[in-house]
Design an enzyme around this catalytic site. Structure first.
Site, short mmCIF file in Angstrom:
data_model
loop_
_atom_site.label_atom_id
_atom_site.label_comp_id
_atom_site.label_asym_id
_atom_site.label_seq_id
_atom_site.Cartn_x
_atom_site.Cartn_y
_atom_site.Cartn_z
N GLU B 74 -4.78 2.83 3.22
CA GLU B 74 -4.75 4.01 2.53
C GLU B 74 -5.14 3.83 0.90
O GLU B 74 -5.60 4.66 0.21
CB GLU B 74 -3.20 4.56 2.41
CG GLU B 74 -2.77 5.36 3.68
CD GLU B 74 -2.39 4.41 4.76
OE1 GLU B 74 -2.41 3.06 4.65
OE2 GLU B 74 -1.85 4.87 5.82
N PHE B 136 12.68 7.78 10.16
CA PHE B 136 11.41 6.84 10.22
C PHE B 136 10.12 7.01 9.52
O PHE B 136 9.92 8.29 9.46
CB PHE B 136 10.97 6.82 11.80
CG PHE B 136 9.90 5.91 12.36
CD1 PHE B 136 9.87 4.58 11.98
CD2 PHE B 136 8.86 6.50 12.64
CE1 PHE B 136 8.92 3.91 12.40
CE2 PHE B 136 7.52 5.83 12.78
CZ PHE B 136 7.61 4.48 12.61
N GLN B 137 9.77 6.31 8.78
CA GLN B 137 8.63 6.40 7.83
C GLN B 137 9.04 7.53 6.66
O GLN B 137 8.02 7.96 6.27
CB GLN B 137 7.23 6.83 8.61
CG GLN B 137 7.06 5.61 9.38
CD GLN B 137 5.35 5.78 10.02
OE1 GLN B 137 4.76 6.89 10.14
NE2 GLN B 137 4.69 4.62 10.12
N LYS B 186 6.88 17.56 7.37
CA LYS B 186 5.89 17.99 8.72
C LYS B 186 6.47 19.57 9.27
O LYS B 186 5.35 19.92 9.79
CB LYS B 186 6.51 17.07 9.94
CG LYS B 186 5.60 17.02 11.05
CD LYS B 186 5.79 16.02 11.80
CE LYS B 186 4.73 16.04 13.32
NZ LYS B 186 4.99 14.86 14.18
N MET B 506 -11.92 -14.99 -13.79
CA MET B 506 -11.33 -14.57 -15.11
C MET B 506 -9.99 -15.20 -15.44
O MET B 506 -9.70 -15.55 -16.44
CB MET B 506 -11.39 -12.98 -15.36
CG MET B 506 -10.76 -12.42 -16.35
SD MET B 506 -12.20 -12.97 -17.66
CE MET B 506 -13.08 -11.64 -17.79
#
Lengths: 179, 608
Positions: B74, B136-137, B186, B506
């Site tokens: 993502e 969940f999630q 949802k 760096m």
């Protein structure tokens, strides 16, 4: 103490002053978190904060924030608050001459004898109203500017002051101009 | 008064009435979302499916109007959307699921916030009734992303969804652009409601750009007329303001004869081939740009925010100048440096107004040129220092040389450059030159390693026929390496030009500067074989180790019509110069050579 931040602290030459900001917001979920989150994330101080809906039809709430900083810092806080989407307006009350500010405090005194009498006398002087009384305690309600309440509490400290609840500062501008 | 539950519970009973199901003009939330995206002109979504966005993916499956680019992580989706947005001037759109989908997007959102990239990120959320139950999630996406978005929304009712999408695009685009997130439970994606068009949707009076104030313009031009040592200090805001702003900057600079420098984010707004160009300024900027900033008597900041990489030591920053700051965001003005004259507005509009006002007096151009002659001569002397010069070698490839060759061999092509973060990024900024805006995509504010590869994917989606090159480092590129798979899947022939010095270069440079060369954990051990890795993904791999082979290898890379990992083995000990060490002023630059150990002051050592 040495600078604990990894970033330099620029020498702040300008004087630090208290500032009262009235923030008019859309009353929607999370708006208070946004305002508080912004202030804490950017390291500004909050000395007091009050919030309540003031217009049910328009779903507007008024948040009053008392903060401290240099004039540049206060301008920055106002600009940052102004960027928030649900913020409709930021009013710097302290820019107004003579803006009205009030705070309400509930104060519990537990004492007997002379101390109890003295507390009563002070309450009269400060126009505090007794809300509850027992033989050993009082609860007073007092309203006024923050300094007045601070002074009242200081005087009550040796007289059995045991509990305080304060609303934080409310403010409004004098005159006919509305928000 | 402001809890989430109050609102959702209050509304919950109204929406599941069976009558709603029968209403023919009503659509499911997922369809409403796509309708609104279509109306906003969205052509591409970068995303990754998951449980909480299944209804949206199902709706997407049945539409051909919106292209979906499936990524492999993502964070990659957000960077790809950033590359798409930055190179095209459009809003980038991201679609990810709840929980880990949302938390993985956080780095990208923060990157977009700091670099002012307009994005709309759609996240799925568990159903309203499950919010707050550790489902969940589930995660508190709104809470987590509040600090890394310009604004975010939790959609409590499908009826609100179209208006929220329209407002989200308005917020993302206007003012200082930035990422906006819409969290959609949802069950809202299934819930049916009427579509509301952009025109009739509730419009809040937010993020309004004020009109030009003629008085301010007059005063600013008056300051410009009096200036003997002026400089334009331009930033990413000029790019954000569109090609018109770059055109106005060019016109104004030409007519006034004022020299122009730019931040890392603003490269390309003013052509690098122009004689008035000073090069990039700041920590690794050019000698002439930093000295001009230090010595000027009038600084005109345009869409630049006085970042600490730019200003160096604040109390020694451009001590003798009056400062005009043009910015669309009132909170960017006077934030770091107190300016004499703030002008709030769109960079393009303000620059055009300045130009019109400047032209009102005849013979102004000639007068300005004679007034600036001493300043120009001084700048010419500084230029003579040739501060980006490096010592080349015929044994090992110097990273600067590799970029120089890449630049020379791609001149005249329709080329877009993205970078990762680190030494290679600075060398790219110094040695690759841009004559047009929107050609340079880099992570400036957040400094996100891993930005370049997915950003290149987004750029290639926006410009299918262009040559898109990610100038990368061996460490950064591994942070989002999985996106090679995305490039292969979608036939995106991005070229990943890795300056491989086997170091976190760096960080190693700072260890040399600040920690007596104790290279704690900055050697990239166990590097993959990039050639085999490219082949494993289905792309092409090339490796070059000698300076003499570089040109042929670049030519070969450019001829390959698929993703290429170009493993350019460069010398490991090279440092980026010039450099303003932390805690130093613009006129205290370090040049090539070894560090002695006392370059950085005590105060400077604690700075990043």
């Amino acid at each position: 103490m040495e600078n604990a931040s990894v970033y330099p602290v620029p020498q702040e030459e300008a004087a630090v002053a208290e500032s009262i900001l009235a923030v008019i917001v859309d009353n929607e979920p999370g708006v208070l978190s946004r305002v508080i989150g912004l202030i804490s994330a950017r390291g500004y101080n909050i000395e007091s904060l009050t919030v309540a809906e003031v217009d049910a039809e328009k779903h507007r709430s008024r948040i009053t924030v008392v903060t401290r900083g240099t004039p540049q810092k206060i301008e920055q806080i106002k600009a940052q608050l102004g960027r928030l989407v649900p913020v409709r307006r930021v009013i710097d009350i302290s820019e107004e001459t003579d803006a009205l500010t009030r705070e309400l405090a509930l104060v519990k005194i537990v004492s007997t004898g002379d101390k109890r009498v003295e507390a009563m006398r002070l309450a009269e002087i400060f126009r505090a109203r007794p809300l509850d009384t027992t033989h050993t305690s009082f609860i007073f309600e007092v309203t006024g500017a923050r300094d007045k309440i601070n002074a009242f509490l200081d005087l009550l400290k040796p007289l059995g002051l045991t509990e305080v609840s304060r609303t934080g500062v409310l403010s409004i501008r004098r005159g006919s101009e509305a928000e | 008064m402001m809890t989430l539950l109050d609102k959702t519970e209050a509304r919950a009973p109204a929406q599941s009435a069976p009558v709603a199901e029968l209403e023919p003009t009503q659509k499911a939330g997922a369809e409403l979302l796509l309708d609104a995206l279509e109306e906003q002109g969205v052509e591409v979504i970068f995303g990754y499916p998951g449980g909480a966005v299944l209804p949206i993916y199902d709706a997407l499956h049945q539409r051909e109007t919106i292209r979906h680019v499936m990524v492999r992580h993502e964070q990659g989706a957000v960077h790809a959307a950033e590359g798409y947005a930055r190179s095209s001037g459009k809003v980038g759109v991201v679609l990810v699921t709840s929980g880990p989908g949302a938390t993985n997007a956080v780095t990208g959102l923060t990157d977009a916030l700091l670099d002012s990239i307009p994005l709309v990120c759609i996240t799925g959320q568990v159903a309203r009734g499950l919010i707050g139950t550790d489902a969940f999630q589930e995660c508190d996406t709104i809470g987590i992303t509040r600090a890394c978005t310009k604004h975010n929304y939790l959609v409590g009712d499908a009826r609100d969804l179209p208006a929220i999408v329209h407002e989200a695009f308005h917020v993302a685009r206007n003012g200082r652009p930035g990422p906006v997130l819409i969290d959609i439970p949802k069950d809202v994606q299934f819930e049916r409601a009427e579509y509301v068009t952009r025109r009739v949707a509730r419009q809040r009076n937010c993020i309004v750009t004020p009109p030009v104030q003629p008085k301010e313009i007059e005063r600013a031009v008056e300051l410009m007329r009096q200036a003997h040592r002026p400089v334009f200090y331009t930033g990413g805001g000029v790019i954000n303001a569109g090609v018109e702003a770059s055109a106005a900057l060019r016109a104004l600079a030409r007519e006034t004869g004022f020299p122009v420098t730019s931040t890392l984010m603003g490269l390309g707004a003013f052509p690098a081939s122009d004689p008035q160009w000073l090069g990039m300024l700041g920590m690794h900027g050019s000698f002439e740009a930093n000295n001009a900033m230090h010595g000027c008597d009038l600084m005109i900041a345009v869409g630049a925010r006085f970042d600490d990489r730019v200003t160096g030591r604040l109390d020694a920053f451009s001590p003798g100048s009056r400062k005009i700051q043009i910015d669309i965001d009132p909170s960017s003005v006077n934030k770091i440096v107190k300016v004499d004259m703030p002008i709030i507005g769109d960079a393009g509009t303000i620059l055009e107004a300045l130009l019109t006002q400047w032209r009102k007096r005849e013979n102004e151009a000639a007068a300005a040129r004679s007034r600036l002659s001493e300043w120009n001569a001084q700048i010419q002397t500084w230029r003579g220092k040739n501060s980006f010069a490096f010592k080349n070698s015929d044994q090992v490839i110097k990273p600067q040389f590799a970029i120089e060759r890449l630049y020379q061999m791609t001149r005249g092509k329709d080329v877009y450059i993205t970078t990762e973060v680190g030494q290679h990024q600075m060398w790219a900024a110094q040695h690759f030159h841009f004559d047009d805006p929107n050609r340079w995509m880099t992570s400036g504010g957040l400094g996100t390693m891993g930005y370049g590869l997915p950003a290149a994917i987004g750029v290639q989606i926006a410009h299918p026929d262009a040559l898109v090159i990610d100038i990368a480092g061996d460490a950064s590129v591994q942070m989002m390496m999985q996106e090679m798979s995305t490039a292969i899947q979608h036939d995106l022939p991005v070229k990943i030009f890795i300056l491989n010095n086997e170091y976190l270069g760096m960080v190693r440079q700072w260890q040399e500067l600040l920690h007596d060369g104790r290279y704690s954990h900055t050697y990239s051990e166990s590097l993959p074989d990039f050639v085999k890795l490219a082949e494993a993904y289905g792309g092409a791999g090339l490796r070059v180790e000698k300076p003499g082979e570089l040109d042929d290898a670049i030519k070969e890379m450019l001829a390959i019509d698929k993703p290429v990992l170009f493993d350019c083995r460069v010398s490991g000990e090279e440092n980026v110069f010039p450099m303003i060490p932390s805690g130093a002023a613009h006129n205290q630059m370090l040049f090539g050579g070894a560090f002695t150990g006392d370059e950085v002051s005590k105060e400077g050592r604690v700075q990043v």
